[in-house]
Design a protein around this motif. Structure first.
Motif, PDB file in Angstrom:
ATOM      1  N   VAL A 131       0.852  -1.191   0.000  1.00 51.64           N
ATOM      2  CA  VAL A 131       0.000   0.000   0.000  1.00 51.64           C
ATOM      3  C   VAL A 131       0.887   1.240   0.000  1.00 51.64           C
ATOM      4  O   VAL A 131       1.789   1.356   0.807  1.00 51.64           O
ATOM      5  N   ASP A 132       0.629   2.132  -0.913  1.00 45.08           N
ATOM      6  CA  ASP A 132       1.386   3.365  -1.099  1.00 45.08           C
ATOM      7  C   ASP A 132       2.692   3.110  -1.829  1.00 45.08           C
ATOM      8  O   ASP A 132       2.814   3.421  -2.995  1.00 45.08           O
ATOM      9  N   THR A 133       3.690   2.536  -1.168  1.00 50.20           N
ATOM     10  CA  THR A 133       4.964   2.263  -1.810  1.00 50.20           C
ATOM     11  C   THR A 133       5.039   0.809  -2.239  1.00 50.20           C
ATOM     12  O   THR A 133       4.224  -0.019  -1.838  1.00 50.20           O
ATOM     13  N   LYS A 134       6.062   0.470  -3.038  1.00 51.87           N
ATOM     14  CA  LYS A 134       6.177  -0.898  -3.536  1.00 51.87           C
ATOM     15  C   LYS A 134       7.639  -1.268  -3.762  1.00 51.87           C
ATOM     16  O   LYS A 134       8.518  -0.402  -3.845  1.00 51.87           O
ATOM     17  N   LEU A 135       7.885  -2.559  -3.852  1.00 54.18           N
ATOM     18  CA  LEU A 135       9.213  -3.088  -4.140  1.00 54.18           C
ATOM     19  C   LEU A 135       9.485  -3.089  -5.639  1.00 54.18           C
ATOM     20  O   LEU A 135       8.564  -3.104  -6.452  1.00 54.18           O
ATOM     21  N   GLU A 136      10.775  -3.135  -5.984  1.00 52.19           N
ATOM     22  CA  GLU A 136      11.141  -3.386  -7.375  1.00 52.19           C
ATOM     23  C   GLU A 136      10.746  -4.807  -7.763  1.00 52.19           C
ATOM     24  O   GLU A 136      10.317  -5.069  -8.885  1.00 52.19           O
ATOM     25  N   ASP A 137      10.910  -5.740  -6.835  1.00 49.85           N
ATOM     26  CA  ASP A 137      10.560  -7.140  -7.057  1.00 49.85           C
ATOM     27  C   ASP A 137       9.038  -7.279  -7.007  1.00 49.85           C
ATOM     28  O   ASP A 137       8.423  -7.081  -5.967  1.00 49.85           O
ATOM     29  N   THR A 138       8.445  -7.633  -8.131  1.00 53.22           N
ATOM     30  CA  THR A 138       6.981  -7.719  -8.210  1.00 53.22           C
ATOM     31  C   THR A 138       6.452  -9.113  -7.887  1.00 53.22           C
ATOM     32  O   THR A 138       5.242  -9.350  -8.002  1.00 53.22           O
ATOM     33  N   SER A 139       7.329 -10.027  -7.474  1.00 51.71           N
ATOM     34  CA  SER A 139       6.898 -11.410  -7.239  1.00 51.71           C
ATOM     35  C   SER A 139       6.442 -11.665  -5.803  1.00 51.71           C
ATOM     36  O   SER A 139       5.973 -12.758  -5.497  1.00 51.71           O
ATOM     37  N   ILE A 140       6.580 -10.680  -4.920  1.00 52.21           N
ATOM     38  CA  ILE A 140       6.323 -10.915  -3.492  1.00 52.21           C
ATOM     39  C   ILE A 140       4.888 -10.574  -3.108  1.00 52.21           C
ATOM     40  O   ILE A 140       4.192 -11.371  -2.488  1.00 52.21           O
ATOM     41  N   ALA A 141       4.428  -9.403  -3.460  1.00 55.88           N
ATOM     42  CA  ALA A 141       3.072  -8.980  -3.097  1.00 55.88           C
ATOM     43  C   ALA A 141       2.049  -9.570  -4.061  1.00 55.88           C
ATOM     44  O   ALA A 141       2.322  -9.735  -5.260  1.00 55.88           O
ATOM     45  N   VAL A 142       0.866  -9.862  -3.533  1.00 60.21           N
ATOM     46  CA  VAL A 142      -0.216 -10.332  -4.397  1.00 60.21           C
ATOM     47  C   VAL A 142      -0.895  -9.159  -5.087  1.00 60.21           C
ATOM     48  O   VAL A 142      -1.507  -9.306  -6.147  1.00 60.21           O
ATOM     49  N   SER A 143      -0.780  -7.969  -4.494  1.00 61.17           N
ATOM     50  CA  SER A 143      -1.413  -6.783  -5.059  1.00 61.17           C
ATOM     51  C   SER A 143      -0.680  -5.539  -4.578  1.00 61.17           C
ATOM     52  O   SER A 143      -0.104  -5.534  -3.481  1.00 61.17           O
ATOM     53  N   THR A 144      -0.689  -4.499  -5.393  1.00 59.29           N
ATOM     54  CA  THR A 144      -0.120  -3.199  -5.024  1.00 59.29           C
ATOM     55  C   THR A 144      -1.182  -2.136  -5.236  1.00 59.29           C
ATOM     56  O   THR A 144      -1.733  -2.013  -6.337  1.00 59.29           O
TER      57      THR A 144
END
Length: 322
Positions: free
Chosen positions: A121-134
């Motif tokens: 929520v709000d910020t995010k990682l470069e790695d898109t494989s960890i979160a289920v949603s941003t």
């Protein structure tokens, strides 16, 4: 080995396989799938408080137990131990605003590996494989809106413009700075003098404004990429006697910045909708937990507020408490 011994060993192995001995990463507990934890970027900041309000409202309405834990500063070294502590209790889902798009990847992957659903929520990682949603504002668009707004405020006057960013590696503010930099090139009367980092400290923002004014006496505009830099920039302009003479466009609508907008210390604010980010994050976490449809990337609205229209857009003002 007797037949009875073999049978006992077989029973023990079966118990372990079924979870009696625990699994790697679950701290010996099956966890609580009806619990959600929000880990904001920093404590006591109106943006994240507003997000927390939306989070609590949405999660409790669906019967989920909630907890909120935030670092005292926007710093990955302070956020990491919070993630580790949450991991030990194994909630069903964690909503998190990572304080560094690289450094928080390891701790957040531990959450995922433990079976916890991770929603950014709000910020995010470069790695898109960890979160289920941003779930985040369209921050690059927000930077473009800031450039357009600053150009309108300048009203054709020539001069230099500065961006005050917070910390390198913060996905949201870096996107805002990029959007601004790309858009400001469309206005030949405005000379972009680059961005400076403030470490998310208002006093640093104030001192950098003072230094930039000394080096660029033709300064006509400042874009501050978050509320701490905005509040600090307003202080710096006030101390230099340049309030109103240099147009300040802030990002976020904290109570202090709204007060500054009304008083003329800030000429415009680019406001997000943090409560909606919190509510939407909960919706995506529940979908992931309950086998529903999860949307990988969701962007929420932004709006430019000026003194003339601020009272008709009060729903975008951030809260200090729920």
């Amino acid at each position: 080995m007797s037949t009875r011994t073999v049978a006992l060993l077989g029973a023990a192995l079966l118990l372990t396989a079924c979870g009696g001995g625990g699994q790697i990463g679950d701290s010996g507990s099956s966890g609580n799938t009806k619990k959600m934890v929000l880990i904001p970027g920093v404590a006591a900041e109106p943006f994240y408080i507003s997000m927390e309000c939306g989070f609590r409202e949405a999660a409790k309405a669906k019967g989920y137990e909630v907890d909120v834990q935030a670092p005292t500063k926007f710093d990955s070294t302070l956020q990491t131990p919070i993630v580790t502590g949450v991991l030990a209790n194994k909630p069903g889902a964690v909503l998190i605003a990572p304080t560094d798009d690289k450094a928080m990847a390891g701790p957040m992957k531990q959450l995922k590996d433990a079976g916890i659903k991770v929603v950014e929520v709000d910020t995010k990682l470069e790695d898109t494989s960890i979160a289920v949603s941003t779930v985040s504002s369209n921050n690059e668009q927000g930077g473009q809106l800031a450039a357009q707004t600053l150009a309108k405020l300048a009203a054709g006057k020539s001069g230099s413009v500065l961006v005050l960013n917070t910390k390198a590696g913060t996905s949201t503010t870096d996107a805002r700075a990029k959007g601004f930099e790309d858009e400001i090139k469309k206005f030949p009367n405005l000379k972009y003098v680059g961005q400076q980092y403030t470490d998310n400290e208002p006093d640093q923002a104030a001192s950098k404004v003072t230094a930039t004014l000394a080096a660029n006496p033709d300064l006509v505009g400042v874009f501050a990429t978050n509320l701490n830099t905005g509040e600090g920039a307003a202080t710096g302009l006030r101390n230099a006697g340049k309030t109103g003479a240099v147009n300040l466009v802030g990002f976020d609508a904290s109570p202090k910045q709204v007060e500054d907008l009304r008083a003329g210390a800030v000429q415009a604010l680019i406001a997000q909708d943090p409560a909606t980010i919190g509510r939407t994050g909960v919706e995506q976490a529940i979908a992931a937990l309950e086998g529903g449809s999860v949307k990988r990337d969701i962007e929420t609205d932004l709006v430019a507020l000026t003194k003339a229209d601020m009272d008709t857009n009060q729903k975008y003002f951030y809260k200090q408490k729920c």
